[in-house]
Design a protein around this motif. Structure first.
Motif, PDB file in Angstrom:
ATOM      1  N   SER A   1      61.522 -21.548  69.772  1.00 30.53           N
ATOM      2  CA  SER A   1      60.946 -22.589  70.883  1.00 30.53           C
ATOM      3  C   SER A   1      59.454 -22.010  71.023  1.00 30.53           C
ATOM      4  N   ARG A   2      58.649 -22.963  71.773  1.00 30.71           N
ATOM      5  CA  ARG A   2      57.328 -22.604  72.011  1.00 30.71           C
ATOM      6  C   ARG A   2      57.090 -21.562  73.338  1.00 30.71           C
ATOM      7  N   GLY A   3      58.385 -21.448  73.918  1.00 25.13           N
ATOM      8  CA  GLY A   3      58.270 -20.676  74.920  1.00 25.13           C
ATOM      9  C   GLY A   3      58.550 -21.179  76.408  1.00 25.13           C
ATOM     10  N   ALA A   4      58.585 -20.359  77.394  1.00 24.79           N
ATOM     11  CA  ALA A   4      58.527 -20.867  78.711  1.00 24.79           C
ATOM     12  C   ALA A   4      57.304 -20.803  79.635  1.00 24.79           C
ATOM     13  N   ASP A   5      57.174 -21.847  80.383  1.00 20.51           N
ATOM     14  CA  ASP A   5      55.656 -21.844  81.029  1.00 20.51           C
ATOM     15  C   ASP A   5      56.304 -21.988  82.418  1.00 20.51           C
ATOM     16  N   ALA A   6      55.401 -21.716  83.397  1.00 14.04           N
ATOM     17  CA  ALA A   6      55.522 -21.622  84.983  1.00 14.04           C
ATOM     18  C   ALA A   6      55.687 -23.169  85.289  1.00 14.04           C
ATOM     19  N   THR A   7      55.057 -24.307  84.549  1.00 13.29           N
ATOM     20  CA  THR A   7      55.079 -25.504  85.192  1.00 13.29           C
ATOM     21  C   THR A   7      55.633 -26.302  83.862  1.00 13.29           C
ATOM     22  N   ARG A   8      56.210 -27.442  84.073  1.00 14.84           N
ATOM     23  CA  ARG A   8      56.524 -28.543  83.259  1.00 14.84           C
ATOM     24  C   ARG A   8      55.537 -29.517  82.962  1.00 14.84           C
ATOM     25  N   SER A   9      55.078 -29.444  81.640  1.00  9.30           N
ATOM     26  CA  SER A   9      53.935 -30.285  81.255  1.00  9.30           C
ATOM     27  C   SER A   9      53.917 -30.714  80.094  1.00  9.30           C
ATOM     28  N   HIS A  10      53.931 -32.120  79.719  1.00 10.66           N
ATOM     29  CA  HIS A  10      53.979 -32.548  78.074  1.00 10.66           C
ATOM     30  C   HIS A  10      52.807 -31.678  77.120  1.00 10.66           C
ATOM     31  N   ALA A  11      51.800 -31.349  77.843  1.00 16.71           N
ATOM     32  CA  ALA A  11      50.864 -30.715  77.139  1.00 16.71           C
ATOM     33  C   ALA A  11      51.111 -29.429  76.393  1.00 16.71           C
ATOM     34  N   TYR A  12      50.841 -28.964  75.324  1.00 14.35           N
ATOM     35  CA  TYR A  12      51.150 -27.631  74.935  1.00 14.35           C
ATOM     36  C   TYR A  12      50.361 -26.683  75.726  1.00 14.35           C
ATOM     37  N   PRO A  13      50.948 -26.043  76.495  1.00  8.99           N
ATOM     38  CA  PRO A  13      50.329 -24.891  77.165  1.00  8.99           C
ATOM     39  C   PRO A  13      49.458 -23.702  76.300  1.00  8.99           C
ATOM     40  N   ASP A  14      48.601 -23.008  76.679  1.00  8.33           N
ATOM     41  CA  ASP A  14      48.067 -22.067  75.925  1.00  8.33           C
ATOM     42  C   ASP A  14      48.772 -20.578  76.323  1.00  8.33           C
ATOM     43  N   ASP A  15      48.781 -19.961  75.047  1.00 14.36           N
ATOM     44  CA  ASP A  15      49.167 -18.631  75.242  1.00 14.36           C
ATOM     45  C   ASP A  15      50.665 -18.167  75.581  1.00 14.36           C
ATOM     46  N   LEU A  16      51.579 -19.020  75.179  1.00 14.68           N
ATOM     47  CA  LEU A  16      52.879 -18.686  75.671  1.00 14.68           C
ATOM     48  C   LEU A  16      53.338 -18.052  74.246  1.00 14.68           C
ATOM     49  N   THR A  17      54.473 -17.126  74.743  1.00 13.50           N
ATOM     50  CA  THR A  17      55.246 -16.251  73.754  1.00 13.50           C
ATOM     51  C   THR A  17      56.574 -17.213  73.298  1.00 13.50           C
ATOM     52  N   PRO A  18      56.710 -17.375  72.017  1.00 20.33           N
ATOM     53  CA  PRO A  18      57.794 -18.085  71.446  1.00 20.33           C
ATOM     54  C   PRO A  18      59.132 -17.341  71.849  1.00 20.33           C
ATOM     55  N   THR A  19      60.163 -18.175  72.165  1.00 22.08           N
ATOM     56  CA  THR A  19      61.552 -17.820  72.368  1.00 22.08           C
ATOM     57  C   THR A  19      62.147 -17.737  70.976  1.00 22.08           C
ATOM     58  N   LEU A  20      62.590 -16.350  70.641  1.00 21.47           N
ATOM     59  CA  LEU A  20      63.179 -16.004  69.441  1.00 21.47           C
ATOM     60  C   LEU A  20      64.788 -16.183  69.579  1.00 21.47           C
ATOM     61  N   PHE A  21      65.602 -16.923  68.770  1.00 22.57           N
ATOM     62  CA  PHE A  21      66.996 -17.017  69.056  1.00 22.57           C
ATOM     63  C   PHE A  21      67.834 -17.040  67.690  1.00 22.57           C
ATOM     64  N   ALA A  22      68.864 -16.330  67.628  1.00 20.18           N
ATOM     65  CA  ALA A  22      69.674 -16.416  66.332  1.00 20.18           C
ATOM     66  C   ALA A  22      71.056 -15.960  66.645  1.00 20.18           C
ATOM     67  N   PHE A  23      72.064 -16.499  65.940  1.00 21.37           N
ATOM     68  CA  PHE A  23      73.259 -16.069  65.880  1.00 21.37           C
ATOM     69  C   PHE A  23      74.416 -16.549  64.802  1.00 21.37           C
ATOM     70  N   ALA A  24      75.265 -15.951  64.541  1.00 25.60           N
ATOM     71  CA  ALA A  24      75.965 -16.010  63.214  1.00 25.60           C
ATOM     72  C   ALA A  24      77.424 -16.747  63.751  1.00 25.60           C
ATOM     73  N   PHE A  25      77.738 -17.677  62.713  1.00 29.08           N
ATOM     74  CA  PHE A  25      79.142 -18.457  63.014  1.00 29.08           C
ATOM     75  C   PHE A  25      79.694 -18.581  61.532  1.00 29.08           C
ATOM     76  N   ALA A  26      80.979 -18.520  61.628  1.00 30.12           N
ATOM     77  CA  ALA A  26      81.780 -18.991  60.554  1.00 30.12           C
ATOM     78  C   ALA A  26      81.654 -20.515  59.943  1.00 30.12           C
ATOM     79  N   THR A  27      81.526 -20.445  58.636  1.00 28.10           N
ATOM     80  CA  THR A  27      81.606 -21.998  58.228  1.00 28.10           C
ATOM     81  C   THR A  27      82.512 -22.099  57.184  1.00 28.10           C
ATOM     82  N   PRO A  28      82.880 -23.723  57.040  1.00 34.28           N
ATOM     83  CA  PRO A  28      83.905 -23.750  56.104  1.00 34.28           C
ATOM     84  C   PRO A  28      83.537 -23.372  54.774  1.00 34.28           C
TER      85      PRO A  28
END
Length: 288
Positions: A97-124
């Protein structure tokens, strides 16, 4: 205990936390990939990474992490979750994701650190490569009411979720979507192929169609076997008259459809060209 990856750390999935101000949570402002693996080997890894980079560029999210970084994450999650999952077929979900900001604004904030997330799950497990044994899907039809940028693999999936729920409520396993011109786009979580007069066809890529990695691999695997696929507009009427219909995705691979809206596809059985396609896919799918 499932082990997940979050911003460089490995921790129990139940303990993974993000800020409620994360733009992925507030706006669906991020992209994701699901990388299938079989017996510890990723399928289409390079293609998934290329699509992820393209998605980040289209959303103008800066991510300095190369493909080798994510390959190491995939391998670590497979290793750390091996005993828990006990499955030869495992999916790796990656979200940026683009990351977390201090305020909620529709515009892209500057200089955010992206949030990186991953997990594993069994599939058919992958479909049995035998037309006489594999079970076909029963699907519904619906008019595509999603947004106009479905080519971005965004976490904003509400339209897809609502369509899938519609199909589920009708007792179907998927729903194939068509536009206002009665032309097929895709399914709620899959790409669509048909066999018409012996020719394999799939809708051409545009903003209404996700460039599915399995779709791409199926086409390239068939080409390696000398079998061509036409990327062409598919009228709804041609879908309904097709000899075979398939849905492709990372979790389904190539899933044959045997019934649409209660009516059989072709003779109502899994077709012989599907057999050729799944054999070609299984032969080449680790080479991309």
């Amino acid at each position: 205990m499932t082990i997940a990856f979050l911003n460089g750390d490995y921790l129990p999935l139940a303990e993974a936390r993000i800020s409620p101000m994360d733009r992925g949570f507030l706006f669906g402002d991020g992209i994701y990939e699901v990388i299938p693996t079989l017996q510890g080997k990723p399928i289409g890894f390079n293609a998934h990474m290329a699509r992820m980079r393209q998605g980040l560029e289209m959303l103008e999210i800066s991510s300095p992490f190369p493909a080798d970084y994510w390959r190491a994450v995939v391998n670590s999650l497979l290793t750390k979750n091996n005993e828990l999952l006990q499955s030869e077929s495992v999916g790796i979900y990656i979200q940026i994701s683009r990351g977390a900001d201090a305020t909620r604004s529709h515009a892209y904030p500057d200089d955010l650190t992206p949030t990186l997330f991953a997990f594993a799950f069994a599939t058919p497990p992958p479909p049995v490569p035998d037309a006489s044994k594999v079970k076909g899907l029963h699907v519904a039809l619906g008019e595509d009411k999603r947004w106009q940028r479905c080519n971005i693999k965004s976490t904003s999936l509400l339209g897809n979720v609502m369509h899938f729920e519609q199909g589920k409520r009708e007792g179907k396993q998927e729903i194939i979507l068509f536009n206002r011109h009665k032309e097929i786009s895709e399914a709620s979580s899959s790409n669509v192929f048909i066999v018409s007069n012996g020719v394999i066809k799939t809708p051409p890529l545009d903003h209404q169609i996700l460039p599915g990695i399995t779709r791409k691999l199926v086409i390239e695997c068939l080409v390696k076997e000398g079998i061509l696929v036409e990327e062409t507009v598919l009228p709804l009427a041609e879908l309904l008259a097709a000899e075979e219909v398939w849905l492709t995705s990372s979790s389904k691979e190539i899933a044959p459809v045997i019934e649409i809206e209660g009516k059989p596809v072709g003779n109502g059985k899994v077709g012989k060209i599907w057999q050729q396609a799944i054999e070609a896919f299984n032969q080449h799918k680790f080479n991309f």
